[in-house]
Design a protein around this motif. Structure first.
Motif, PDB file in Angstrom:
ATOM      1  N   TYR A 100       4.949   4.188   1.962  1.00  0.00           N
ATOM      2  CA  TYR A 100       4.418   2.885   1.574  1.00  0.00           C
ATOM      3  C   TYR A 100       4.501   1.925   2.747  1.00  0.00           C
ATOM      4  O   TYR A 100       5.206   2.169   3.722  1.00  0.00           O
TER       5      TYR A 100
ATOM      6  N   ARG B 241       0.860  -1.187   0.000  1.00  0.00           N
ATOM      7  CA  ARG B 241       0.000   0.000   0.000  1.00  0.00           C
ATOM      8  C   ARG B 241       0.890   1.229   0.000  1.00  0.00           C
ATOM      9  O   ARG B 241       1.867   1.287   0.753  1.00  0.00           O
TER      10      ARG B 241
ATOM     11  N   ILE C  27       0.850   7.982  -3.197  1.00  0.00           N
ATOM     12  CA  ILE C  27       1.556   8.373  -4.416  1.00  0.00           C
ATOM     13  C   ILE C  27       2.009   9.825  -4.336  1.00  0.00           C
ATOM     14  O   ILE C  27       1.221  10.708  -4.001  1.00  0.00           O
TER      15      ILE C  27
ATOM     16  N   TYR D 129       6.602   7.523  -4.537  1.00  0.00           N
ATOM     17  CA  TYR D 129       5.741   7.383  -3.373  1.00  0.00           C
ATOM     18  C   TYR D 129       6.147   8.326  -2.247  1.00  0.00           C
ATOM     19  O   TYR D 129       7.329   8.522  -1.983  1.00  0.00           O
TER      20      TYR D 129
ATOM     21  N   ALA E 273      -3.122  -4.872  -9.080  1.00  0.00           N
ATOM     22  CA  ALA E 273      -2.819  -3.539  -8.555  1.00  0.00           C
ATOM     23  C   ALA E 273      -3.918  -2.573  -8.959  1.00  0.00           C
ATOM     24  O   ALA E 273      -4.456  -2.652 -10.065  1.00  0.00           O
TER      25      ALA E 273
ATOM     26  N   THR F 200      -5.096   1.729  -8.464  1.00  0.00           N
ATOM     27  CA  THR F 200      -4.798   3.088  -8.020  1.00  0.00           C
ATOM     28  C   THR F 200      -6.103   3.862  -7.952  1.00  0.00           C
ATOM     29  O   THR F 200      -6.911   3.806  -8.875  1.00  0.00           O
ATOM     30  N   GLU F 201      -6.300   4.557  -6.831  1.00  0.00           N
ATOM     31  CA  GLU F 201      -7.473   5.409  -6.660  1.00  0.00           C
ATOM     32  C   GLU F 201      -7.014   6.699  -5.998  1.00  0.00           C
ATOM     33  O   GLU F 201      -6.462   6.662  -4.889  1.00  0.00           O
TER      34      GLU F 201
ATOM     35  N   TYR G 208       5.156   3.608 -15.076  1.00  0.00           N
ATOM     36  CA  TYR G 208       4.254   2.652 -15.717  1.00  0.00           C
ATOM     37  C   TYR G 208       5.023   1.544 -16.428  1.00  0.00           C
ATOM     38  O   TYR G 208       4.632   0.377 -16.387  1.00  0.00           O
TER      39      TYR G 208
ATOM     40  N   HIS H   1      -3.693   6.957  -3.864  1.00  0.00           N
ATOM     41  CA  HIS H   1      -3.397   5.716  -3.143  1.00  0.00           C
ATOM     42  C   HIS H   1      -3.280   4.555  -4.130  1.00  0.00           C
ATOM     43  O   HIS H   1      -4.038   4.485  -5.104  1.00  0.00           O
ATOM     44  N   GLU H   2      -2.348   3.689  -3.846  1.00  0.00           N
ATOM     45  CA  GLU H   2      -2.154   2.485  -4.654  1.00  0.00           C
ATOM     46  C   GLU H   2      -2.134   1.282  -3.721  1.00  0.00           C
ATOM     47  O   GLU H   2      -1.601   1.353  -2.618  1.00  0.00           O
TER      48      GLU H   2
END
Length: 95
Positions: free
Chosen positions: A82, A7, A10, A79, A39, A41-42, A18, A45-46
């Motif tokens: 994490y 977790r 970002i 990040y 995985a 991403t929102e 990518y 947050h990943e």
């Protein structure tokens, strides 16, 4: 079976991220015995969850030179923070 839960908050994601993420996923699945890798991403947050047969596979994956470079770039560029959790799956069922 074990799951690795990653977790992160970002900081910024760029084209190199990518490309690196795709390479790391392929490497884990094709060369280190990862069974499944998802995985999402929102917002900023990943979360990534990968499944493994053994702790030895996870350890070998963590020590891979390309993966170590990705970890370093994650800490310095991609990040803000994490967290990694390694858990043992004690039961699984589905409908």
């Amino acid at each position: 079976m074990y799951a690795v839960i990653f977790r992160a908050e970002i900081a910024q994601l760029d084209d190199e991220y990518y490309q690196m993420a795709a390479r790391m996923r392929d490497l884990a699945l094709q060369e280190y015995g990862c069974l499944e890798f998802t995985a999402v991403t929102e917002g900023n947050h990943e979360i990534a969850i990968s499944y493994w047969r053994s702790k030895e596979q996870i350890r070998a994956w963590k020590e891979n030179a390309e993966h170590r470079l990705a970890q370093q770039k994650g800490r310095t560029r991609w990040y803000t923070s994490y967290r990694v959790q390694i858990v043992e799956v004690v039961r699984e069922y589905s409908a």
